[in-house]
Motif scaffolding. Sequence first.
Motif, PDB file in Angstrom:
ATOM      1  N   GLU A  66       1.898   6.845  -6.824  1.00 53.56           N
ATOM      2  CA  GLU A  66       0.813   7.754  -7.210  1.00 53.56           C
ATOM      3  C   GLU A  66       1.221   9.210  -7.022  1.00 53.56           C
ATOM      4  OE1 GLU A  66      -2.254   6.342  -4.691  1.00 53.56           O
ATOM      5  OE2 GLU A  66      -2.872   4.717  -6.037  1.00 53.56           O
ATOM      6  N   GLU A  67       2.075   9.463  -6.035  1.00 51.02           N
ATOM      7  CA  GLU A  67       2.494  10.831  -5.728  1.00 51.02           C
ATOM      8  C   GLU A  67       3.737  11.261  -6.494  1.00 51.02           C
ATOM      9  OE1 GLU A  67       3.148  10.652  -1.562  1.00 51.02           O
ATOM     10  OE2 GLU A  67       1.008  10.651  -1.031  1.00 51.02           O
ATOM     11  N   ALA A  68       4.448  10.310  -7.109  1.00 54.68           N
ATOM     12  CA  ALA A  68       5.774  10.579  -7.671  1.00 54.68           C
ATOM     13  C   ALA A  68       5.722  11.500  -8.885  1.00 54.68           C
ATOM     14  CB  ALA A  68       6.452   9.264  -8.043  1.00 54.68           C
ATOM     15  N   PRO A  89       5.536  -3.580 -16.268  1.00 50.73           N
ATOM     16  CA  PRO A  89       5.213  -2.197 -16.680  1.00 50.73           C
ATOM     17  C   PRO A  89       3.785  -1.787 -16.345  1.00 50.73           C
ATOM     18  CG  PRO A  89       5.391  -3.658 -18.590  1.00 50.73           C
ATOM     19  CD  PRO A  89       5.909  -4.426 -17.414  1.00 50.73           C
ATOM     20  N   GLU A  90       2.898  -2.752 -16.127  1.00 50.49           N
ATOM     21  CA  GLU A  90       1.521  -2.407 -15.765  1.00 50.49           C
ATOM     22  C   GLU A  90       1.459  -1.721 -14.404  1.00 50.49           C
ATOM     23  OE1 GLU A  90      -1.413  -5.433 -16.092  1.00 50.49           O
ATOM     24  OE2 GLU A  90      -0.725  -6.117 -18.050  1.00 50.49           O
ATOM     25  N   ILE A  91       2.470  -1.957 -13.562  1.00 49.86           N
ATOM     26  CA  ILE A  91       2.514  -1.267 -12.269  1.00 49.86           C
ATOM     27  C   ILE A  91       2.630   0.234 -12.496  1.00 49.86           C
ATOM     28  CG2 ILE A  91       3.926  -0.912 -10.197  1.00 49.86           C
ATOM     29  CD1 ILE A  91       4.515  -3.912 -10.231  1.00 49.86           C
ATOM     30  N   VAL A 127       0.846  -1.203   0.000  1.00 47.75           N
ATOM     31  CA  VAL A 127       0.000   0.000   0.000  1.00 47.75           C
ATOM     32  C   VAL A 127       0.878   1.247   0.000  1.00 47.75           C
ATOM     33  CG1 VAL A 127      -1.691   1.311   1.325  1.00 47.75           C
ATOM     34  CG2 VAL A 127      -1.928  -1.168   1.126  1.00 47.75           C
ATOM     35  N   ARG A 128       1.941   1.220   0.797  1.00 41.84           N
ATOM     36  CA  ARG A 128       2.838   2.384   0.840  1.00 41.84           C
ATOM     37  C   ARG A 128       3.531   2.594  -0.497  1.00 41.84           C
ATOM     38  NH1 ARG A 128       7.563   2.747   5.285  1.00 41.84           N
ATOM     39  NH2 ARG A 128       5.713   2.687   6.641  1.00 41.84           N
ATOM     40  N   GLY A 129       3.999   1.507  -1.101  1.00 46.52           N
ATOM     41  CA  GLY A 129       4.662   1.625  -2.392  1.00 46.52           C
ATOM     42  C   GLY A 129       3.741   2.186  -3.453  1.00 46.52           C
ATOM     43  N   ALA A 130       2.483   1.729  -3.479  1.00 47.71           N
ATOM     44  CA  ALA A 130       1.511   2.236  -4.450  1.00 47.71           C
ATOM     45  C   ALA A 130       1.244   3.719  -4.232  1.00 47.71           C
ATOM     46  CB  ALA A 130       0.218   1.435  -4.353  1.00 47.71           C
ATOM     47  N   ARG A 131       1.119   4.119  -2.958  1.00 42.48           N
ATOM     48  CA  ARG A 131       0.862   5.534  -2.669  1.00 42.48           C
ATOM     49  C   ARG A 131       2.016   6.408  -3.124  1.00 42.48           C
ATOM     50  NH1 ARG A 131       2.707   8.447   1.286  1.00 42.48           N
ATOM     51  NH2 ARG A 131       3.258   6.676   2.600  1.00 42.48           N
ATOM     52  N   THR A 141       1.120   5.391 -11.601  1.00 45.30           N
ATOM     53  CA  THR A 141       1.727   6.714 -11.763  1.00 45.30           C
ATOM     54  C   THR A 141       0.723   7.704 -12.363  1.00 45.30           C
ATOM     55  OG1 THR A 141       2.638   6.075 -13.931  1.00 45.30           O
ATOM     56  CG2 THR A 141       4.066   5.827 -12.011  1.00 45.30           C
ATOM     57  N   LYS A 142       0.897   8.950 -11.999  1.00 48.01           N
ATOM     58  CA  LYS A 142      -0.020   9.995 -12.449  1.00 48.01           C
ATOM     59  C   LYS A 142       0.394  10.525 -13.818  1.00 48.01           C
ATOM     60  CE  LYS A 142       2.593  13.578  -9.982  1.00 48.01           C
ATOM     61  NZ  LYS A 142       2.595  14.500  -8.816  1.00 48.01           N
TER      62      LYS A 142
END
Length: 259
Positions: free
Chosen positions: A24-26, A38-40, A17-21, A45-46
């Motif tokens: 998302e913010e990067a 690559p689907e990650i 969960v932390r890695g995904a967050r 990512t935004k």
Amino acid sequence: MIHIVGAGSGDVDLITVRGARLLEEADTVVYAGSLVNPEILTTYTKSGCKVYDSARMTLEEVLDVLLTAERAGEKVVRLHTGDPCLYGAIREQMDALDAAGVPYEVVPGVSSFCGAAAALHAEYTLPGVSQSVVITRMAGRTPVPEKESVASFAKHGATMVVFLSTSYLEGLREQLLEGGYAKDTPAAIVYKATWPDEKVVRGTVDDLPQMASENGITKTALILVGGFLGTQYDRSKLYAPDFSHGYRAAKTGGAPHAD
């Protein structure tokens, strides 16, 4: 702050969960393109996030991107496959960040050796069979210390998980047998554990080269060896009716046990 994040073993949902967050913010992500799904990136990512594939970069080029972005006030993620602590080459990156005075954190991930066990419906540590797991690799362009050869580890008969060695299966078989594993010791090859195209092949130590060739497996696979892949083991005492511990008294009068 630079975040060194474990992407997990392959499945998009197996990042933390932390890695995904953090993804998302990067504003900038440098990822291990040869191994990270690559689907990650497309999932988390935004829009507008700058993405760099480190498979085509040197350490110096990676560091230049990370430091330039961090000094510009951007949120930066260095994305590694699995858990960064295993064959992630992160020590040299952390040392460079320390030297540059740049703070960082490491976010753990699900290693592929955990994903491989899940794919096999296996438990690495079985009572009466094996209570130790050796994680290692064959020597290739990157050497392995002589005292850490596969043959030397095989002498212990413990569960063995071999990374980065699908191209060396003839030599791996030779070292496993030299170390003491019998030819009929159970073995498995797990290709791209937890990815959509995951493949599991079971056999024996003696079969390993044939298992890979018959299934077209040449890279991105783990080799697993040991009795944990067999059918015989002792029942865990933790849940045995006659076993007491700090949270439960024995059902049949067993003496309390410290374990």
